[in-house]
Design a protein around this motif. Structure first.
Motif, PDB file in Angstrom:
ATOM      1  N   SER A 195       0.851  -1.201   0.000  1.00  0.00           N
ATOM      2  CA  SER A 195       0.000   0.000   0.000  1.00  0.00           C
ATOM      3  C   SER A 195       0.881   1.243   0.000  1.00  0.00           C
ATOM      4  O   SER A 195       2.096   1.160   0.154  1.00  0.00           O
ATOM      5  CB  SER A 195      -0.911   0.007   1.231  1.00  0.00           C
ATOM      6  N   ASN A 196       0.239   2.402  -0.141  1.00  0.00           N
ATOM      7  CA  ASN A 196       0.990   3.665  -0.090  1.00  0.00           C
ATOM      8  C   ASN A 196       1.032   4.226   1.339  1.00  0.00           C
ATOM      9  O   ASN A 196       1.395   5.372   1.533  1.00  0.00           O
ATOM     10  CB  ASN A 196       0.380   4.690  -1.045  1.00  0.00           C
ATOM     11  N   LEU A 197       0.715   3.394   2.313  1.00  0.00           N
ATOM     12  CA  LEU A 197       0.691   3.818   3.711  1.00  0.00           C
ATOM     13  C   LEU A 197       2.013   3.476   4.390  1.00  0.00           C
ATOM     14  O   LEU A 197       2.779   2.651   3.901  1.00  0.00           O
ATOM     15  CB  LEU A 197      -0.460   3.120   4.435  1.00  0.00           C
ATOM     16  N   ASN A 198       2.275   4.108   5.516  1.00  0.00           N
ATOM     17  CA  ASN A 198       3.452   3.777   6.316  1.00  0.00           C
ATOM     18  C   ASN A 198       3.162   2.491   7.083  1.00  0.00           C
ATOM     19  O   ASN A 198       2.161   2.407   7.807  1.00  0.00           O
ATOM     20  CB  ASN A 198       3.777   4.901   7.298  1.00  0.00           C
ATOM     21  N   VAL A 199       4.043   1.511   6.931  1.00  0.00           N
ATOM     22  CA  VAL A 199       3.874   0.215   7.586  1.00  0.00           C
ATOM     23  C   VAL A 199       5.190  -0.143   8.272  1.00  0.00           C
ATOM     24  O   VAL A 199       6.254  -0.062   7.657  1.00  0.00           O
ATOM     25  CB  VAL A 199       3.499  -0.882   6.564  1.00  0.00           C
ATOM     26  N   LEU A 200       5.103  -0.525   9.532  1.00  0.00           N
ATOM     27  CA  LEU A 200       6.266  -0.985  10.297  1.00  0.00           C
ATOM     28  C   LEU A 200       5.944  -2.345  10.896  1.00  0.00           C
ATOM     29  O   LEU A 200       4.803  -2.587  11.298  1.00  0.00           O
ATOM     30  CB  LEU A 200       6.601  -0.015  11.429  1.00  0.00           C
ATOM     31  N   GLU A 201       6.944  -3.206  10.950  1.00  0.00           N
ATOM     32  CA  GLU A 201       6.746  -4.514  11.573  1.00  0.00           C
ATOM     33  C   GLU A 201       7.750  -4.715  12.693  1.00  0.00           C
ATOM     34  O   GLU A 201       8.837  -4.160  12.661  1.00  0.00           O
ATOM     35  CB  GLU A 201       6.949  -5.653  10.570  1.00  0.00           C
ATOM     36  N   ASN A 202       7.352  -5.536  13.638  1.00  0.00           N
ATOM     37  CA  ASN A 202       8.265  -6.045  14.647  1.00  0.00           C
ATOM     38  C   ASN A 202       7.881  -7.510  14.869  1.00  0.00           C
ATOM     39  O   ASN A 202       6.919  -7.983  14.259  1.00  0.00           O
ATOM     40  CB  ASN A 202       8.227  -5.189  15.927  1.00  0.00           C
ATOM     41  N   PRO A 203       8.592  -8.249  15.698  1.00  0.00           N
ATOM     42  CA  PRO A 203       8.281  -9.680  15.849  1.00  0.00           C
ATOM     43  C   PRO A 203       6.881  -9.984  16.388  1.00  0.00           C
ATOM     44  O   PRO A 203       6.387 -11.093  16.223  1.00  0.00           O
ATOM     45  CB  PRO A 203       9.349 -10.176  16.824  1.00  0.00           C
ATOM     46  N   LEU A 204       6.228  -9.020  17.018  1.00  0.00           N
ATOM     47  CA  LEU A 204       4.933  -9.282  17.636  1.00  0.00           C
ATOM     48  C   LEU A 204       3.743  -8.672  16.921  1.00  0.00           C
ATOM     49  O   LEU A 204       2.607  -9.105  17.138  1.00  0.00           O
ATOM     50  CB  LEU A 204       4.947  -8.798  19.090  1.00  0.00           C
ATOM     51  N   SER A 205       3.976  -7.643  16.100  1.00  0.00           N
ATOM     52  CA  SER A 205       2.835  -6.973  15.469  1.00  0.00           C
ATOM     53  C   SER A 205       3.278  -6.170  14.257  1.00  0.00           C
ATOM     54  O   SER A 205       4.464  -6.015  13.991  1.00  0.00           O
ATOM     55  CB  SER A 205       2.130  -6.058  16.468  1.00  0.00           C
ATOM     56  N   THR A 206       2.300  -5.671  13.544  1.00  0.00           N
ATOM     57  CA  THR A 206       2.519  -4.792  12.395  1.00  0.00           C
ATOM     58  C   THR A 206       1.706  -3.531  12.636  1.00  0.00           C
ATOM     59  O   THR A 206       0.565  -3.598  13.085  1.00  0.00           O
ATOM     60  CB  THR A 206       2.053  -5.480  11.095  1.00  0.00           C
ATOM     61  N   GLN A 207       2.310  -2.387  12.351  1.00  0.00           N
ATOM     62  CA  GLN A 207       1.609  -1.111  12.520  1.00  0.00           C
ATOM     63  C   GLN A 207       1.394  -0.465  11.146  1.00  0.00           C
ATOM     64  O   GLN A 207       2.279  -0.509  10.297  1.00  0.00           O
ATOM     65  CB  GLN A 207       2.413  -0.147  13.398  1.00  0.00           C
ATOM     66  N   VAL A 208       0.214   0.128  10.989  1.00  0.00           N
ATOM     67  CA  VAL A 208      -0.136   0.845   9.768  1.00  0.00           C
ATOM     68  C   VAL A 208      -0.552   2.254  10.176  1.00  0.00           C
ATOM     69  O   VAL A 208      -1.329   2.433  11.118  1.00  0.00           O
ATOM     70  CB  VAL A 208      -1.301   0.154   9.022  1.00  0.00           C
ATOM     71  N   TYR A 209      -0.023   3.244   9.454  1.00  0.00           N
ATOM     72  CA  TYR A 209      -0.266   4.651   9.783  1.00  0.00           C
ATOM     73  C   TYR A 209      -0.781   5.372   8.551  1.00  0.00           C
ATOM     74  O   TYR A 209      -0.282   5.166   7.453  1.00  0.00           O
ATOM     75  CB  TYR A 209       1.039   5.328  10.215  1.00  0.00           C
ATOM     76  N   GLY A 210      -1.774   6.255   8.753  1.00  0.00           N
ATOM     77  CA  GLY A 210      -2.256   7.059   7.635  1.00  0.00           C
ATOM     78  C   GLY A 210      -3.651   7.587   7.859  1.00  0.00           C
ATOM     79  O   GLY A 210      -4.197   7.558   8.967  1.00  0.00           O
ATOM     80  N   ASP A 211      -4.230   8.056   6.770  1.00  0.00           N
ATOM     81  CA  ASP A 211      -5.579   8.605   6.779  1.00  0.00           C
ATOM     82  C   ASP A 211      -6.592   7.516   7.148  1.00  0.00           C
ATOM     83  O   ASP A 211      -6.514   6.386   6.632  1.00  0.00           O
ATOM     84  CB  ASP A 211      -5.918   9.183   5.403  1.00  0.00           C
ATOM     85  N   TYR A 212      -7.527   7.857   8.012  1.00  0.00           N
ATOM     86  CA  TYR A 212      -8.514   6.885   8.504  1.00  0.00           C
ATOM     87  C   TYR A 212      -9.181   6.110   7.374  1.00  0.00           C
ATOM     88  O   TYR A 212      -9.224   4.880   7.381  1.00  0.00           O
ATOM     89  CB  TYR A 212      -9.578   7.597   9.349  1.00  0.00           C
ATOM     90  N   ASP A 213      -9.725   6.836   6.396  1.00  0.00           N
ATOM     91  CA  ASP A 213     -10.458   6.171   5.318  1.00  0.00           C
ATOM     92  C   ASP A 213      -9.557   5.239   4.508  1.00  0.00           C
ATOM     93  O   ASP A 213      -9.973   4.128   4.149  1.00  0.00           O
ATOM     94  CB  ASP A 213     -11.120   7.199   4.401  1.00  0.00           C
ATOM     95  N   GLU A 214      -8.334   5.663   4.225  1.00  0.00           N
ATOM     96  CA  GLU A 214      -7.408   4.820   3.460  1.00  0.00           C
ATOM     97  C   GLU A 214      -7.003   3.581   4.239  1.00  0.00           C
ATOM     98  O   GLU A 214      -6.974   2.468   3.692  1.00  0.00           O
ATOM     99  CB  GLU A 214      -6.160   5.612   3.082  1.00  0.00           C
ATOM    100  N   VAL A 215      -6.684   3.757   5.515  1.00  0.00           N
ATOM    101  CA  VAL A 215      -6.266   2.620   6.338  1.00  0.00           C
ATOM    102  C   VAL A 215      -7.409   1.622   6.474  1.00  0.00           C
ATOM    103  O   VAL A 215      -7.219   0.413   6.277  1.00  0.00           O
ATOM    104  CB  VAL A 215      -5.777   3.087   7.731  1.00  0.00           C
ATOM    105  N   MET A 216      -8.587   2.094   6.796  1.00  0.00           N
ATOM    106  CA  MET A 216      -9.709   1.179   7.015  1.00  0.00           C
ATOM    107  C   MET A 216     -10.139   0.485   5.722  1.00  0.00           C
ATOM    108  O   MET A 216     -10.514  -0.696   5.741  1.00  0.00           O
ATOM    109  CB  MET A 216     -10.881   1.917   7.657  1.00  0.00           C
TER     110      MET A 216
END
Length: 86
Positions: free
Chosen positions: A30-51
């Motif tokens: 996706s064109n969103l900011n995504v970070l991973e670690n061994p326990l979870s993945t985080q997604v950051y961005g505009d509410y409508d785009e993320v959802m």
């Protein structure tokens, strides 16, 4: 409105890695900011785009697994640039 979402996909089956890897790769594409670690993945961005992205990708992930669960936390702010102050 920007949000931060933490996701933990937990397939409840022996062959769980392919579904998790596929899910993370789809989020990365996706064109969103995504970070991973061994326990979870985080997604950051505009509410409508993320959802919109999560609606599609969670459904696909669930179709790829026999049984499983997804833990999701949503924060009403973009925490992508967060750095601890301690």
């Amino acid at each position: 409105m920007n949000i931060s979402v933490e996701l933990t996909l937990s397939p409840l089956q022996d062959e769980y890695e392919p579904a998790i890897i596929h899910f993370i790769k789809q989020l990365r594409a996706s064109n969103l900011n995504v970070l991973e670690n061994p326990l979870s993945t985080q997604v950051y961005g505009d509410y409508d785009e993320v959802m919109k992205l999560l609606t599609v990708e969670i459904k696909e992930a669930f179709q790829l697994i026999e049984n499983g669960l997804l833990h999701m936390k949503v924060v009403k702010s973009d925490r992508f640039e967060y750095e601890p102050h301690f």
